[in-house]
Scaffold this motif. Sequence first.
Motif, PDB file in Angstrom:
ATOM      1  N   THR A  48     -26.938 -55.753 -23.690  1.00  9.70           N
ATOM      2  CA  THR A  48     -27.285 -54.898 -24.825  1.00  9.70           C
ATOM      3  C   THR A  48     -26.118 -53.945 -25.059  1.00  9.70           C
ATOM      4  N   GLU A  49     -25.519 -54.003 -26.242  1.00 10.88           N
ATOM      5  CA  GLU A  49     -24.367 -53.169 -26.545  1.00 10.88           C
ATOM      6  C   GLU A  49     -24.496 -52.595 -27.951  1.00 10.88           C
ATOM      7  N   ARG A  50     -23.601 -51.662 -28.267  1.00 12.80           N
ATOM      8  CA  ARG A  50     -23.703 -50.953 -29.538  1.00 12.80           C
ATOM      9  C   ARG A  50     -23.288 -51.816 -30.722  1.00 12.80           C
ATOM     10  N   ASP A  51     -22.100 -52.453 -30.649  1.00  7.37           N
ATOM     11  CA  ASP A  51     -21.591 -53.172 -31.818  1.00  7.37           C
ATOM     12  C   ASP A  51     -21.223 -54.607 -31.463  1.00  7.37           C
ATOM     13  N   VAL A  52     -20.735 -55.340 -32.447  1.00  2.46           N
ATOM     14  CA  VAL A  52     -20.418 -56.754 -32.267  1.00  2.46           C
ATOM     15  C   VAL A  52     -19.329 -56.951 -31.220  1.00  2.46           C
ATOM     16  N   THR A  53     -18.285 -56.153 -31.290  1.00  2.00           N
ATOM     17  CA  THR A  53     -17.172 -56.306 -30.356  1.00  2.00           C
ATOM     18  C   THR A  53     -17.623 -56.082 -28.921  1.00  2.00           C
ATOM     19  N   GLN A  54     -18.313 -54.985 -28.677  1.00  2.00           N
ATOM     20  CA  GLN A  54     -18.753 -54.672 -27.316  1.00  2.00           C
ATOM     21  C   GLN A  54     -19.717 -55.729 -26.791  1.00  2.00           C
TER      22      GLN A  54
END
Length: 267
Positions: A7-13
């Motif tokens: 689970t991450e904040r944005d697409v890249t992460q």
Amino acid sequence: MHTFTVTERDVTQAWVAACNKLDRKDNPDRTGLHTVVRIAEPTSDDAMFRAELDRLRTARGLWPLETVASTLFPAALAARSASPDDLAERYRRMYPVVKRYPGNHRGTYFGRLVSYPSVSKSVDQLGTVISRLRAQAAGTKIAAAYEIDLAEATDRDTDTETGEAGADLLVHTAGKDNSYIGFPCLSHISLQLDRDRRVHAAALYRSHFMFERAYGNYLGLGRLLAYVAQQAELACGTLTVVAGHARLDGPITQLRPLLTGTGRLAA
């Protein structure tokens, strides 16, 4: 069985975290089963990171990430369209030409959303889903229906057992998509409406190649979700991508500096 949930904040992460979960010494094949990637802000990514990834992809003869994303949601065409109906009609008119491009002869994901090959006729699922979400938001705010890809795209009635209605976008067509590999790897998109008027999406892939397709697919799915939410006068929520089989393909030695944040890619 190697699996993971990130689970991450944005697409890249999210993409970096998923790739690192696959690139482990105890996972020599760099594959995973039933992997889950959850992105809190699916319309956001690091533009510099994307440019670096694209540079390596271009050197390998792959499509730019924007091209991959457009197979799921043609953002430029949507920006020039007055409504979802207008967008669907424009895309259907150009669809025969789109199919002539290499790799598109069996269609595109967005083509399946606005021209699903149902038994009796093609179906514009996108417009139907937006209308359903708008109606739900104005009324009871039913959260979701619980679906498996057994229905036709025309099956839109309220469930007689639960009384619930949902919003589904089918991609896989039973009896038509019989190839073991290739299009469509994406089978189904399910959308849910929460009590805070946010629309969340869950996408199910039978397989996902992380270098070749996943980053661009995340971008396209996020833009599709944002468009559906905007047109239904709702807020964009979380994107969850489930892959039956995920694989970290591509030039891993060249990818690792980017995945670990230790330097630029070496083309």
